[in-house]
Design a protein around this motif. Structure first.
Motif, PDB file in Angstrom:
ATOM      1  N   LEU A  20     -28.620 -29.647-106.004  1.00 47.89           N
ATOM      2  CA  LEU A  20     -29.916 -30.237-106.347  1.00 47.89           C
ATOM      3  C   LEU A  20     -29.740 -31.582-107.049  1.00 47.89           C
ATOM      4  N   VAL A  21     -28.806 -31.641-107.993  1.00 45.24           N
ATOM      5  CA  VAL A  21     -28.583 -32.900-108.719  1.00 45.24           C
ATOM      6  C   VAL A  21     -28.115 -33.999-107.774  1.00 45.24           C
ATOM      7  N   MET A  22     -27.202 -33.685-106.868  1.00 46.76           N
ATOM      8  CA  MET A  22     -26.702 -34.684-105.934  1.00 46.76           C
ATOM      9  C   MET A  22     -27.782 -35.105-104.930  1.00 46.76           C
ATOM     10  N   ALA A  23     -28.573 -34.148-104.457  1.00 42.32           N
ATOM     11  CA  ALA A  23     -29.643 -34.483-103.520  1.00 42.32           C
ATOM     12  C   ALA A  23     -30.649 -35.420-104.181  1.00 42.32           C
ATOM     13  N   GLU A  24     -31.005 -35.135-105.421  1.00 43.23           N
ATOM     14  CA  GLU A  24     -31.954 -35.988-106.143  1.00 43.23           C
ATOM     15  C   GLU A  24     -31.359 -37.380-106.384  1.00 43.23           C
ATOM     16  N   ALA A  25     -30.085 -37.424-106.773  1.00 46.91           N
ATOM     17  CA  ALA A  25     -29.447 -38.717-107.036  1.00 46.91           C
ATOM     18  C   ALA A  25     -29.416 -39.582-105.784  1.00 46.91           C
ATOM     19  N   LEU A  26     -29.108 -38.978-104.646  1.00 43.35           N
ATOM     20  CA  LEU A  26     -29.083 -39.732-103.388  1.00 43.35           C
ATOM     21  C   LEU A  26     -30.485 -40.159-102.967  1.00 43.35           C
ATOM     22  N   PHE A  27     -31.446 -39.268-103.149  1.00 41.80           N
ATOM     23  CA  PHE A  27     -32.831 -39.556-102.772  1.00 41.80           C
ATOM     24  C   PHE A  27     -33.393 -40.724-103.577  1.00 41.80           C
TER      25      PHE A  27
ATOM     26  N   PRO B 262     -24.354 -36.899 -94.778  1.00 37.33           N
ATOM     27  CA  PRO B 262     -22.904 -36.981 -94.963  1.00 37.33           C
ATOM     28  C   PRO B 262     -22.507 -37.417 -96.369  1.00 37.33           C
ATOM     29  N   ARG B 263     -23.331 -38.207 -97.011  1.00 36.37           N
ATOM     30  CA  ARG B 263     -23.054 -38.588 -98.398  1.00 36.37           C
ATOM     31  C   ARG B 263     -23.117 -37.353 -99.296  1.00 36.37           C
ATOM     32  N   PHE B 264     -24.136 -36.539 -99.071  1.00 36.23           N
ATOM     33  CA  PHE B 264     -24.293 -35.303 -99.835  1.00 36.23           C
ATOM     34  C   PHE B 264     -23.075 -34.399 -99.653  1.00 36.23           C
ATOM     35  N   ASN B 265     -22.666 -34.225 -98.406  1.00 33.82           N
ATOM     36  CA  ASN B 265     -21.513 -33.358 -98.123  1.00 33.82           C
ATOM     37  C   ASN B 265     -20.253 -33.861 -98.817  1.00 33.82           C
ATOM     38  N   ALA B 266     -20.082 -35.185 -98.855  1.00 32.38           N
ATOM     39  CA  ALA B 266     -18.900 -35.761 -99.503  1.00 32.38           C
ATOM     40  C   ALA B 266     -18.897 -35.491-101.008  1.00 32.38           C
ATOM     41  N   LEU B 267     -20.081 -35.410-101.601  1.00 29.86           N
ATOM     42  CA  LEU B 267     -20.186 -35.234-103.051  1.00 29.86           C
ATOM     43  C   LEU B 267     -20.043 -33.788-103.495  1.00 29.86           C
ATOM     44  N   VAL B 268     -20.450 -32.839-102.655  1.00 25.43           N
ATOM     45  CA  VAL B 268     -20.474 -31.443-103.091  1.00 25.43           C
ATOM     46  C   VAL B 268     -19.363 -30.589-102.472  1.00 25.43           C
TER      47      VAL B 268
ATOM     48  N   LYS C 242     -15.798 -28.820-101.540  1.00 21.41           N
ATOM     49  CA  LYS C 242     -14.846 -28.197-102.459  1.00 21.41           C
ATOM     50  C   LYS C 242     -13.782 -29.179-102.943  1.00 21.41           C
ATOM     51  N   GLU C 243     -13.352 -30.088-102.062  1.00 23.55           N
ATOM     52  CA  GLU C 243     -12.334 -31.062-102.469  1.00 23.55           C
ATOM     53  C   GLU C 243     -12.838 -31.949-103.600  1.00 23.55           C
ATOM     54  N   ALA C 244     -14.108 -32.341-103.529  1.00 22.33           N
ATOM     55  CA  ALA C 244     -14.683 -33.185-104.579  1.00 22.33           C
ATOM     56  C   ALA C 244     -14.737 -32.426-105.900  1.00 22.33           C
ATOM     57  N   CYS C 245     -15.179 -31.175-105.853  1.00 23.64           N
ATOM     58  CA  CYS C 245     -15.239 -30.357-107.072  1.00 23.64           C
ATOM     59  C   CYS C 245     -13.851 -30.165-107.670  1.00 23.64           C
ATOM     60  N   ALA C 246     -12.859 -29.937-106.813  1.00 27.46           N
ATOM     61  CA  ALA C 246     -11.496 -29.747-107.298  1.00 27.46           C
ATOM     62  C   ALA C 246     -10.951 -31.027-107.929  1.00 27.46           C
ATOM     63  N   ASP C 247     -11.272 -32.171-107.347  1.00 29.81           N
ATOM     64  CA  ASP C 247     -10.820 -33.442-107.922  1.00 29.81           C
ATOM     65  C   ASP C 247     -11.407 -33.648-109.320  1.00 29.81           C
ATOM     66  N   ILE C 248     -12.692 -33.318-109.481  1.00 30.31           N
ATOM     67  CA  ILE C 248     -13.316 -33.435-110.798  1.00 30.31           C
ATOM     68  C   ILE C 248     -12.663 -32.468-111.769  1.00 30.31           C
ATOM     69  N   ALA C 249     -12.363 -31.256-111.301  1.00 32.02           N
ATOM     70  CA  ALA C 249     -11.692 -30.268-112.153  1.00 32.02           C
ATOM     71  C   ALA C 249     -10.344 -30.792-112.638  1.00 32.02           C
ATOM     72  N   ARG C 250      -9.597 -31.450-111.742  1.00 29.64           N
ATOM     73  CA  ARG C 250      -8.302 -32.014-112.142  1.00 29.64           C
ATOM     74  C   ARG C 250      -8.497 -33.130-113.165  1.00 29.64           C
ATOM     75  N   LYS C 251      -9.557 -33.894-112.998  1.00 26.61           N
ATOM     76  CA  LYS C 251      -9.845 -35.019-113.887  1.00 26.61           C
ATOM     77  C   LYS C 251     -10.010 -34.546-115.335  1.00 26.61           C
ATOM     78  N   ILE C 252     -10.596 -33.368-115.525  1.00 24.12           N
ATOM     79  CA  ILE C 252     -10.802 -32.846-116.875  1.00 24.12           C
ATOM     80  C   ILE C 252      -9.806 -31.742-117.209  1.00 24.12           C
ATOM     81  N   ASP C 253      -8.776 -31.595-116.379  1.00 21.39           N
ATOM     82  CA  ASP C 253      -7.696 -30.630-116.586  1.00 21.39           C
ATOM     83  C   ASP C 253      -8.231 -29.213-116.771  1.00 21.39           C
TER      84      ASP C 253
ATOM     85  N   VAL D 198     -19.741 -43.380-102.647  1.00 22.95           N
ATOM     86  CA  VAL D 198     -20.047 -42.292-101.718  1.00 22.95           C
ATOM     87  C   VAL D 198     -20.143 -42.759-100.273  1.00 22.95           C
ATOM     88  N   GLU D 199     -20.546 -44.000-100.050  1.00 20.73           N
ATOM     89  CA  GLU D 199     -20.671 -44.480 -98.671  1.00 20.73           C
ATOM     90  C   GLU D 199     -19.320 -44.448 -97.963  1.00 20.73           C
TER      91      GLU D 199
END
Length: 230
Positions: free
Chosen positions: A54-61, A74-80, A82-93, A151-152
């Motif tokens: 929901l947050v990503m859909a609103e941000a893109l909209f 496709p922008r939405f898919n890139a943001l949500v 699993k790879e994107a979530c895992a990258d953020i998880a690594r960023k905050i250890d 995201v583009e």
């Protein structure tokens, strides 16, 4: 509930002070170590995925009022994904504070893409339940800020783009081949080569075949496009 020093440090990295710390503890508990009195993070993962969406859909909209549904999807898919979530998880250890069973710890669970991505979604749900939608939204937009800005580029599937490049020039589809594999079975490393019939080729190393193919295709396509411009 009292949090350990390690989880308190993670809470600080996360940027959200929990009023109900038991929510964070649950978000960090993998099913491999759960018990009837210590539930795992799977239900939170389900909720967090929807909050993130929901947050990503609103941000893109709101971020691009001229974008069509076909451009936003496709922008939405890139943001949500699993790879994107895992990258953020690594960023905050996040992996450092995951609660895992012995078998998962022995097989490199703290580095696994799926576990990290799922846990990141669970943490989002924990923040949502603890502080409400606005708290979760602030967290997501802060952690995903760089991805939103790029995201583009991220939304462009490099394998599809490379195939379209080849087809436009009358070439067969690109070929992908594993040229080397090393590392233990639980944490393999793949070297992937992508090649075109015109002789252009590129290699990439990654922890999965899919990611290696994507990276190799992206690198080759950029080189081809740069050569065309130069």
């Amino acid at each position: 509930m009292k949090l350990s020093a390690e989880i308190k440090a993670f809470e600080k990295r996360l940027g959200h002070k929990f009023k109900r710390p038991e929510l964070l503890a649950r978000a960090l508990t993998h099913s491999s170590i759960s018990t009837p009195t210590r539930p795992d993070n799977q239900r939170l993962e389900f909720l967090g995925d929807r909050v993130l969406g929901l947050v990503m859909a609103e941000a893109l909209f709101l971020g691009d009022r001229a974008a069509s549904e076909g451009q936003m999807a496709p922008r939405f898919n890139a943001l949500v994904r699993k790879e994107a979530c895992a990258d953020i998880a690594r960023k905050i250890d996040l992996g450092a504070v995951l609660k895992l069973g012995r078998s998962e710890m022995m097989t490199g669970g703290r580095r696994k893409l799926a576990l990290l991505g799922d846990a990141m979604e669970a943490v989002i749900a924990a923040v949502y339940l603890d502080g409400g939608f606005e708290a979760a939204k602030e967290l997501i937009l802060r952690l995903w800020e760089d991805r939103l800005d790029s995201v583009e580029e991220d939304a462009r599937d490099p394998k599809t783009a490379l195939q379209e490049w080849a087809q436009a020039r009358g070439l067969p589809p690109p070929r992908y081949e594993i040229t080397h594999r090393d590392g233990p079975d639980h944490a393999p490393n793949f070297t992937i080569e992508v090649s075109l019939e015109n002789g252009a080729r590129e290699t990439a190393k990654a922890g999965s075949k899919r990611q290696g193919e994507m990276t190799a295709a992206k690198t080759l396509l950029k080189r081809l496009e740069d050569d065309a411009e130069g």
